[in-house]
Structure formats: structure tokens, C-alpha cells
Write a protein that holds these residues in place. Structure first.
Motif, PDB file in Angstrom:
ATOM      1  N   VAL A 151      46.181  39.970  38.440  1.00 25.88           N
ATOM      2  CA  VAL A 151      46.025  38.704  37.715  1.00 25.88           C
ATOM      3  C   VAL A 151      46.288  38.889  36.046  1.00 25.88           C
ATOM      4  O   VAL A 151      47.170  38.337  35.607  1.00 25.88           O
ATOM      5  CB  VAL A 151      44.570  38.201  37.872  1.00 25.88           C
ATOM      6  N   ARG A 152      45.701  39.925  35.678  1.00 19.70           N
ATOM      7  CA  ARG A 152      45.878  40.093  34.212  1.00 19.70           C
ATOM      8  C   ARG A 152      47.356  40.490  33.943  1.00 19.70           C
ATOM      9  O   ARG A 152      48.119  40.220  32.909  1.00 19.70           O
ATOM     10  CB  ARG A 152      44.989  41.189  33.647  1.00 19.70           C
ATOM     11  N   GLU A 153      47.814  41.614  34.768  1.00 15.50           N
ATOM     12  CA  GLU A 153      49.466  41.785  34.398  1.00 15.50           C
ATOM     13  C   GLU A 153      50.404  40.610  34.634  1.00 15.50           C
ATOM     14  O   GLU A 153      51.491  40.648  33.992  1.00 15.50           O
ATOM     15  CB  GLU A 153      49.617  42.947  35.417  1.00 15.50           C
ATOM     16  N   ALA A 154      49.910  39.616  35.280  1.00 16.22           N
ATOM     17  CA  ALA A 154      50.764  38.463  35.702  1.00 16.22           C
ATOM     18  C   ALA A 154      50.607  37.569  34.305  1.00 16.22           C
ATOM     19  O   ALA A 154      51.317  36.568  34.258  1.00 16.22           O
ATOM     20  CB  ALA A 154      50.348  37.725  36.795  1.00 16.22           C
ATOM     21  N   GLY A 155      49.835  37.919  33.429  1.00 13.96           N
ATOM     22  CA  GLY A 155      49.612  37.102  32.176  1.00 13.96           C
ATOM     23  C   GLY A 155      48.562  36.328  32.087  1.00 13.96           C
ATOM     24  O   GLY A 155      48.370  35.313  30.832  1.00 13.96           O
ATOM     25  N   PHE A 156      47.610  36.259  32.950  1.00 14.24           N
ATOM     26  CA  PHE A 156      46.317  35.259  33.027  1.00 14.24           C
ATOM     27  C   PHE A 156      45.152  36.183  32.256  1.00 14.24           C
ATOM     28  O   PHE A 156      45.177  37.235  32.478  1.00 14.24           O
ATOM     29  CB  PHE A 156      46.194  35.022  34.500  1.00 14.24           C
ATOM     30  N   GLN A 157      44.486  35.318  31.490  1.00 15.83           N
ATOM     31  CA  GLN A 157      43.092  35.678  30.984  1.00 15.83           C
ATOM     32  C   GLN A 157      42.195  35.481  32.055  1.00 15.83           C
ATOM     33  O   GLN A 157      42.419  34.360  32.868  1.00 15.83           O
ATOM     34  CB  GLN A 157      42.945  35.030  29.716  1.00 15.83           C
ATOM     35  N   VAL A 158      41.036  36.250  32.191  1.00 10.88           N
ATOM     36  CA  VAL A 158      40.016  35.928  33.084  1.00 10.88           C
ATOM     37  C   VAL A 158      38.789  36.010  32.532  1.00 10.88           C
ATOM     38  O   VAL A 158      38.415  37.038  31.435  1.00 10.88           O
ATOM     39  CB  VAL A 158      39.935  36.993  34.086  1.00 10.88           C
ATOM     40  N   VAL A 159      37.782  34.854  32.747  1.00 12.11           N
ATOM     41  CA  VAL A 159      36.265  35.128  32.527  1.00 12.11           C
ATOM     42  C   VAL A 159      35.418  34.934  33.714  1.00 12.11           C
ATOM     43  O   VAL A 159      35.926  33.720  34.255  1.00 12.11           O
ATOM     44  CB  VAL A 159      36.343  33.791  31.098  1.00 12.11           C
ATOM     45  N   ILE A 160      34.575  35.434  33.707  1.00 14.52           N
ATOM     46  CA  ILE A 160      33.499  35.148  34.833  1.00 14.52           C
ATOM     47  C   ILE A 160      32.504  34.238  34.442  1.00 14.52           C
ATOM     48  O   ILE A 160      31.975  34.468  33.260  1.00 14.52           O
ATOM     49  CB  ILE A 160      32.956  36.527  35.582  1.00 14.52           C
TER      50      ILE A 160
ATOM     51  N   ALA B 269      30.372  42.927  35.406  1.00  9.13           N
ATOM     52  CA  ALA B 269      31.702  42.602  34.817  1.00  9.13           C
ATOM     53  C   ALA B 269      32.172  43.639  33.573  1.00  9.13           C
ATOM     54  O   ALA B 269      33.313  43.778  33.199  1.00  9.13           O
ATOM     55  CB  ALA B 269      31.544  41.264  33.861  1.00  9.13           C
ATOM     56  N   GLU B 270      31.264  44.258  33.025  1.00  9.62           N
ATOM     57  CA  GLU B 270      31.457  45.159  31.945  1.00  9.62           C
ATOM     58  C   GLU B 270      32.308  46.587  32.432  1.00  9.62           C
ATOM     59  O   GLU B 270      33.261  46.861  31.606  1.00  9.62           O
ATOM     60  CB  GLU B 270      30.146  45.601  31.402  1.00  9.62           C
ATOM     61  N   PRO B 271      31.884  47.091  33.560  1.00 10.10           N
ATOM     62  CA  PRO B 271      32.899  48.240  33.839  1.00 10.10           C
ATOM     63  C   PRO B 271      34.270  47.685  34.022  1.00 10.10           C
ATOM     64  O   PRO B 271      35.439  48.412  33.900  1.00 10.10           O
ATOM     65  CB  PRO B 271      32.403  48.688  35.219  1.00 10.10           C
TER      66      PRO B 271
ATOM     67  N   GLU C 234      26.424  42.418  46.415  1.00  8.68           N
ATOM     68  CA  GLU C 234      27.377  43.363  45.979  1.00  8.68           C
ATOM     69  C   GLU C 234      27.286  43.785  44.708  1.00  8.68           C
ATOM     70  O   GLU C 234      27.678  42.847  43.898  1.00  8.68           O
ATOM     71  CB  GLU C 234      28.931  43.316  46.631  1.00  8.68           C
ATOM     72  N   PRO C 235      27.071  44.753  44.054  1.00  4.16           N
ATOM     73  CA  PRO C 235      26.676  45.081  42.688  1.00  4.16           C
ATOM     74  C   PRO C 235      28.077  45.133  41.885  1.00  4.16           C
ATOM     75  O   PRO C 235      28.073  44.865  40.562  1.00  4.16           O
ATOM     76  CB  PRO C 235      25.777  46.259  42.734  1.00  4.16           C
ATOM     77  N   VAL C 236      29.099  45.726  42.651  1.00  2.96           N
ATOM     78  CA  VAL C 236      30.354  45.993  41.874  1.00  2.96           C
ATOM     79  C   VAL C 236      31.533  45.722  42.299  1.00  2.96           C
ATOM     80  O   VAL C 236      31.617  45.417  43.769  1.00  2.96           O
ATOM     81  CB  VAL C 236      30.392  47.740  41.669  1.00  2.96           C
ATOM     82  N   ALA C 237      32.648  45.672  41.934  1.00  3.45           N
ATOM     83  CA  ALA C 237      33.969  45.303  42.383  1.00  3.45           C
ATOM     84  C   ALA C 237      34.425  46.531  43.446  1.00  3.45           C
ATOM     85  O   ALA C 237      34.270  47.584  43.421  1.00  3.45           O
ATOM     86  CB  ALA C 237      34.965  44.971  41.498  1.00  3.45           C
TER      87      ALA C 237
END
Length: 163
Positions: free
Chosen positions: A56-65, A78-80, A42-45
Motif C-alpha cells: 500500500v505504501r509502495e503504491a504511494g498511499f499514506q496510512v493512518v490507523i 502500530a509502532e513496530p 491478535e497483538p501484532v501484524a
């Protein structure tokens, strides 16, 4: 603790209890890409994943793939989403996990790793003292050669650990 045993298991990323992570002091999530967030081909989310990542971000977590896949594959995904990423990570080696924690400015006890493989995500995270979460793979049929080998080894390890 056995280095192949995750601290938490969930069917999918959508089943991860973010409140429990926050209570455990987790502030950042290192996540695998293929068969963790989307199928390996799958190429995109998906819209559902975009909504989850936003939550996840709104809950205050940072995310890195952090992915063992190529720059082309990971960056197109990831970029989009404006999510920082590390490609060709060579998990379970420590360097990509350390780099991801550095990108977030977090310590091991503040960081969770989410992935679908014991031999890369769980082993790598446990070796670094991270909170490991294993999800079920999304699409086994699309996996590459080395991932199929890892799955065979994982199956044998699970059988051994049950004894």
C-alpha cells in the motif's frame, strides 16, 4: 446517499483494488485495526498483513490507523510497523477522521476509510465525505460487548435497507 452504505465492499483488506482507489483520486487510507487488519485479540501484524501494508505504501498511499481501542493496544500494533495511529478515536465522531487527514495532509476526497463496522467506520467516513470501504470482520468471537451491540444494530439496518 444512505450514511450506512459503504462506497465499496471487500471480503478482506487484501481484496481492495488499490488501482481503482488511485484512479478515484485516493491518496491516503484511514484504517480500523480490530477485525479489519487483524482479529481483535491478535497483538501484532501477520506476515501477510505486513506485506500488504508495505505494498500500500509502495503504491504511494499514506496510512493512518484510527481505532476506538486503547493506547496500549493500538501502539503495540502500530509502532513496530511505523504507522501513525490515533487511539480512543470515538468513531463515528468526526474529530479522529479530521486529525488523521491532517496527519496525512489530505482532503476528504483524497481519503478512504477501511473498516468492518457500519456504525463506526462507514457512518463516520460517510459523514465526512470520505471514500468508505467495508470489509468483513475477521474474528467475530473475540469482539467486545459494545461491538456485539453494534453488530446487532447493523444486522437490523441491513434487513431494513434490503426492503
Amino acid at each position: 446517499m444512505n450514511k450506512l452504505v459503504p462506497r465499496m465492499q471487500a471480503k478482506t483488506v487484501y481484496d481492495i483494488d488499490l488501482n481503482a482507489l488511485r484512479k478515484a483520486g485516493i491518496r491516503g487510507v484511514i484504517t480500523d485495526l480490530d477485525n479489519t487488519l487483524v482479529g481483535a485479540k491478535e497483538p501484532v501484524a501477520t506476515p501477510e498483513l505486513i506485506k500488504w501494508l508495505s505494498g500500500v505504501r509502495e503504491a504511494g498511499f499514506q496510512v493512518v490507523i484510527v481505532s476506538n481501542n486503547s493506547k496500549e493496544r493500538v501502539s503495540k500494533f502500530a509502532e513496530p510497523l511505523t504507522i501513525p495511529f490515533i487511539y480512543s478515536a470515538r468513531k463515528p465522531m468526526n474529530i479522529a477522521f479530521r486529525k488523521a487527514m491532517g496527519m496525512m495532509g489530505l482532503a476528504p476526497n483524497q481519503t478512504a476509510v477501511v473498516g468492518d463496522q457500519m456504525l463506526t467506520d462507514v457512518l463516520g467516513g460517510n459523514r465526512m465525505g470520505l471514500f468508505t470501504i467495508m470489509v468483513q470482520p475477521i474474528a467475530l468471537k473475540d469482539e467486545g460487548f459494545f461491538t456485539k451491540i453494534n453488530r446487532t444494530i447493523e444486522k437490523a439496518a441491513l434487513t431494513f435497507m434490503k426492503k
